[in-house]
Design an enzyme around this catalytic site. Structure first.
Site, mmCIF file in Angstrom:
data_model
loop_
_atom_site.group_PDB
_atom_site.id
_atom_site.type_symbol
_atom_site.label_atom_id
_atom_site.label_comp_id
_atom_site.label_asym_id
_atom_site.label_seq_id
_atom_site.Cartn_x
_atom_site.Cartn_y
_atom_site.Cartn_z
ATOM 1 N N ASP A 15 -81.020 23.741 -35.838
ATOM 2 C CA ASP A 15 -80.842 25.182 -36.057
ATOM 3 C C ASP A 15 -80.965 25.965 -34.748
ATOM 4 O OD1 ASP A 15 -80.384 27.441 -37.602
ATOM 5 O OD2 ASP A 15 -82.500 27.727 -38.077
ATOM 6 N N ASN A 17 -78.044 27.477 -33.125
ATOM 7 C CA ASN A 17 -76.799 27.524 -32.341
ATOM 8 C C ASN A 17 -76.292 28.952 -32.151
ATOM 9 O OD1 ASN A 17 -76.940 24.795 -32.544
ATOM 10 N ND2 ASN A 17 -75.192 24.543 -33.928
ATOM 11 N N ARG A 28 -70.527 32.746 -31.671
ATOM 12 C CA ARG A 28 -71.409 31.752 -32.297
ATOM 13 C C ARG A 28 -70.854 30.335 -32.180
ATOM 14 N NH1 ARG A 28 -75.241 33.268 -35.861
ATOM 15 N NH2 ARG A 28 -74.844 31.388 -37.068
ATOM 16 N N HIS A 32 -72.171 26.211 -31.539
ATOM 17 C CA HIS A 32 -71.929 25.003 -32.343
ATOM 18 C C HIS A 32 -71.328 23.896 -31.472
ATOM 19 C CE1 HIS A 32 -73.097 27.272 -35.762
ATOM 20 N NE2 HIS A 32 -71.996 27.991 -35.866
ATOM 21 N N TRP A 64 -71.372 27.697 -46.730
ATOM 22 C CA TRP A 64 -70.076 28.256 -47.148
ATOM 23 C C TRP A 64 -70.138 29.772 -47.229
ATOM 24 C CZ3 TRP A 64 -66.068 25.069 -47.040
ATOM 25 C CH2 TRP A 64 -66.266 23.717 -47.300
ATOM 26 N N LEU A 126 -78.102 2.104 -34.096
ATOM 27 C CA LEU A 126 -78.703 3.312 -34.690
ATOM 28 C C LEU A 126 -77.812 3.742 -35.847
ATOM 29 C CD1 LEU A 126 -80.771 5.862 -34.203
ATOM 30 C CD2 LEU A 126 -78.709 6.972 -33.350
#
Ligand code: IPE
Ligand code: IPE
Ligand code: MG
Length: 239
Positions: A15, A17, A28, A32, A64, A126
């Protein structure tokens, strides 16, 4: 019992970004994009430290509700990142798995998730679970529906087996970056006994030192699972 020094399974709510981008007067979306790079580096750092599973929250059932342009940019970033990075992930032995409702995603996005999973299915250094169009409540309801369809008795074990994370198990440590102290519908069932770690660092700035600070905090916790300290196998450090 002091927790083993490195958690086997780390989960991260990536959280911050948008705030990172706003601070720089950038859209924004720039945050991301930067976040994808940080995820790559974090996955590598986790593998180097012996973490077996990394589960990250990339897009929630509730995301959404964001402006349509941001939602569609997030879809594009995912598709582009997968097409660029899958070869490298394959080389590094990362097994990619997507967790969340595939219905609701466009055909193009679904295909790109499926291809990335198929390409990396045999890797084992991983496991990187990317929660995309994921919600913890969706996960539990989906599992309950699947279980009801089998007619099996409903128990904690049988329900757990139907959860989307069943093969990865529950996270030992959940990290949330960006300073908020909530789960935002992430891994609700699976978080029952996870150690929680909240970092003020915004995700695009999260580095190895932040990861190590979280792992160090984890190593100092006493995981009692309901028991008393005295009942636990020898601990080495007092609670
Ligand atoms: C997390 O960063 C990424 C997603 C939810 C997709 P945010 O976009 O929530 O960033 P902030 O919280 O607004 O800073
Ligand atoms: C949680 O972050 C979801 C992801 C990181 C993908 P949000 O930014 O959506 O959470 P809220 O809205 O602040 O609770
Ligand atoms: Mg946020």
């Amino acid at each position: 019992m002091t927790a083993p020094s490195v958690p086997k399974h780390i989960a991260i709510v990536m959280d911050g970004n948008g705030r990172w981008a706003s601070k720089r007067f950038l859209p924004r979306i720039a945050g991301h994009k930067q976040g994808v790079d940080v995820l790559k580096r974090t996955a590598r750092a986790c593998a180097q430290r012996g973490v077996e599973v990394l589960t990250v929250f990339a897009f929630s059932s509730e995301n959404w509700r964001r402006p349509a342009e941001e939602v569609s940019a997030l879809m594009d970033i995912l598709v582009v990142a997968l097409s660029r990075e899958v070869n490298q992930l394959k080389k590094e032995g990362v097994k990619l798995q997507f967790i969340g409702a595939r219905e609701g995603l466009s055909e193009r996005v679904r295909k790109s998730l499926q291809d990335a999973e198929a390409e990396t299915a045999h890797n084992d250094s991983l496991t990187l679970n990317v929660c995309f169009n994921y919600g913890g409540r969706w996960d539990v309801v989906h599992a309950a529906q699947a279980l009801a369809a089998t007619g099996e008795a409903i128990t904690e074990e049988s329900l757990s087996r139907k959860l989307s994370t069943f093969t990865s198990g529950d996270p030992d440590l959940i990290i949330r970056t960006g300073g908020e102290m909530r789960l935002s519908n992430f891994l609700l069932w699976q978080a029952a006994y996870s150690e929680l770690y909240f970092s003020a660092t915004l995700w695009p700035e999260f580095g190895e030192a932040d990861l190590d600070a979280a792992i160090q905090a984890y190593a100092s916790r006493e995981r009692r699972f309901g028991m008393t300290s005295e009942q636990l196998p020898q601990s080495g450090s007092a609670a």
